[in-house]
Design a protein around this motif. Structure first.
Motif, short mmCIF file in Angstrom:
data_model
loop_
_atom_site.label_atom_id
_atom_site.label_comp_id
_atom_site.label_asym_id
_atom_site.label_seq_id
_atom_site.Cartn_x
_atom_site.Cartn_y
_atom_site.Cartn_z
N LEU A 63 32.22 54.64 63.64
CA LEU A 63 32.25 53.21 63.35
C LEU A 63 32.91 52.94 62.00
N ASP A 64 32.69 53.81 61.02
CA ASP A 64 33.38 53.66 59.74
C ASP A 64 34.89 53.76 59.91
N ALA A 65 35.33 54.70 60.74
CA ALA A 65 36.76 54.83 61.00
C ALA A 65 37.30 53.58 61.68
N LEU A 66 36.51 53.04 62.60
CA LEU A 66 36.94 51.81 63.27
C LEU A 66 37.00 50.64 62.28
N ASP A 67 36.08 50.59 61.33
CA ASP A 67 36.11 49.55 60.30
C ASP A 67 37.39 49.64 59.48
N GLU A 68 37.77 50.86 59.13
CA GLU A 68 39.01 51.04 58.37
C GLU A 68 40.21 50.54 59.18
N GLN A 69 40.18 50.82 60.48
CA GLN A 69 41.28 50.35 61.33
C GLN A 69 41.28 48.82 61.40
N LEU A 70 40.10 48.23 61.46
CA LEU A 70 40.01 46.77 61.49
C LEU A 70 40.57 46.17 60.21
N ASP A 71 40.29 46.80 59.08
CA ASP A 71 40.80 46.31 57.81
C ASP A 71 42.33 46.39 57.76
N ALA A 72 42.90 47.36 58.47
CA ALA A 72 44.35 47.55 58.44
C ALA A 72 45.08 46.62 59.41
N ILE A 73 44.37 45.95 60.29
CA ILE A 73 45.01 45.12 61.32
C ILE A 73 45.89 44.02 60.71
N PRO A 74 45.45 43.27 59.69
CA PRO A 74 46.34 42.22 59.17
C PRO A 74 47.69 42.76 58.70
N MET A 75 47.68 43.90 58.03
CA MET A 75 48.95 44.49 57.56
C MET A 75 49.80 44.93 58.74
N VAL A 76 49.16 45.49 59.76
CA VAL A 76 49.89 45.95 60.93
C VAL A 76 50.50 44.75 61.66
N MET A 77 49.74 43.66 61.73
CA MET A 77 50.23 42.47 62.43
C MET A 77 51.51 41.94 61.78
N GLN A 78 51.59 42.01 60.46
CA GLN A 78 52.76 41.50 59.76
C GLN A 78 53.99 42.37 60.02
N SER A 79 53.77 43.68 60.18
CA SER A 79 54.91 44.58 60.32
C SER A 79 55.31 44.84 61.77
N MET A 80 54.53 44.40 62.74
CA MET A 80 54.81 44.70 64.15
C MET A 80 55.25 43.46 64.91
N GLY A 81 55.93 43.73 66.01
CA GLY A 81 56.24 42.66 66.95
C GLY A 81 55.10 42.51 67.94
N GLN A 82 55.19 41.54 68.81
CA GLN A 82 54.12 41.25 69.78
C GLN A 82 53.83 42.42 70.71
N PRO A 83 54.84 43.08 71.33
CA PRO A 83 54.52 44.20 72.24
C PRO A 83 53.82 45.35 71.53
N GLN A 84 54.27 45.66 70.32
CA GLN A 84 53.63 46.75 69.57
C GLN A 84 52.20 46.38 69.19
N LEU A 85 52.01 45.13 68.84
CA LEU A 85 50.67 44.66 68.49
C LEU A 85 49.73 44.74 69.68
N ASN A 86 50.22 44.34 70.86
CA ASN A 86 49.39 44.44 72.07
C ASN A 86 49.02 45.89 72.37
N ALA A 87 49.94 46.81 72.18
CA ALA A 87 49.66 48.23 72.41
C ALA A 87 48.62 48.74 71.42
N ALA A 88 48.72 48.31 70.17
CA ALA A 88 47.74 48.74 69.15
C ALA A 88 46.36 48.18 69.47
N ILE A 89 46.31 46.93 69.93
CA ILE A 89 45.02 46.33 70.29
C ILE A 89 44.40 47.07 71.48
N ASP A 90 45.23 47.42 72.47
CA ASP A 90 44.72 48.16 73.63
C ASP A 90 44.18 49.53 73.20
N ALA A 91 44.89 50.21 72.30
CA ALA A 91 44.42 51.51 71.81
C ALA A 91 43.11 51.35 71.07
#
Length: 151
Positions: A63-91
């Motif tokens: 769960l701590d690892a998942l929290d770290e990933q959640l914290d990184a989502i805003p930065m990832v959203m800025q650098s990714m396009g929509q298809p890549q973002l959808n793939a990251a959300i699915d993962a």
């Protein structure tokens, strides 16, 4: 006069002690079934706590690892396009589902108590001389399958 005051004070202290004893007795009788259950299933509760703690620590780490990933989502959203973002959300969803399944499995594992099992006794022949041995086998079966036959 002073003797009467001392006697009244002693009576008041005695009454307070009697009240405390009554409270202790009431608590004892109210908690007695719980204490009996703890005594009866003490080994089971001990096993749960010793086996569950390491597994719970693993879940917390996940769960701590998942929290770290959640914290990184805003930065990832800025650098990714929509298809890549959808793939990251699915993962992320798959990883979260895996963590939830692991925690549910831990709970299921903790609920299972490995007890020796006995076979179902043979049918009673109806003969009087066979009754004692049949009753003994039936008692053993019911004892080893206590969760299925609680009463």
């Amino acid at each position: 006069m002073e003797l009467n005051a001392q006697l009244a004070a002693a009576n008041a202290r005695f009454d307070a002690l009697v009240e405390r004893v009554n409270v202790v007795e009431a608590n004892k009788s109210r908690n007695e079934p719980i204490l009996e259950m703890l005594a009866k299933y003490g080994r089971f509760f001990n096993a749960i706590t010793t086996e569950l703690e390491p597994k719970l620590n693993e879940i917390v780490e996940c769960l701590d690892a998942l929290d770290e990933q959640l914290d990184a989502i805003p930065m990832v959203m800025q650098s990714m396009g929509q298809p890549q973002l959808n793939a990251a959300i699915d993962a992320f969803r798959l990883e979260l589902a895996s963590a939830i399944n692991a925690s549910t499995q831990v709970a299921r594992d903790a609920a299972i108590v490995n007890k020796p099992r006995s076979a179902l006794p043979d049918a009673f022949s109806g003969k009087r001389e066979d009754w004692k041995s049949f009753q003994s086998r039936l008692d053993l079966f019911l004892l080893t399958h206590e969760s299925a036959y609680p009463t």
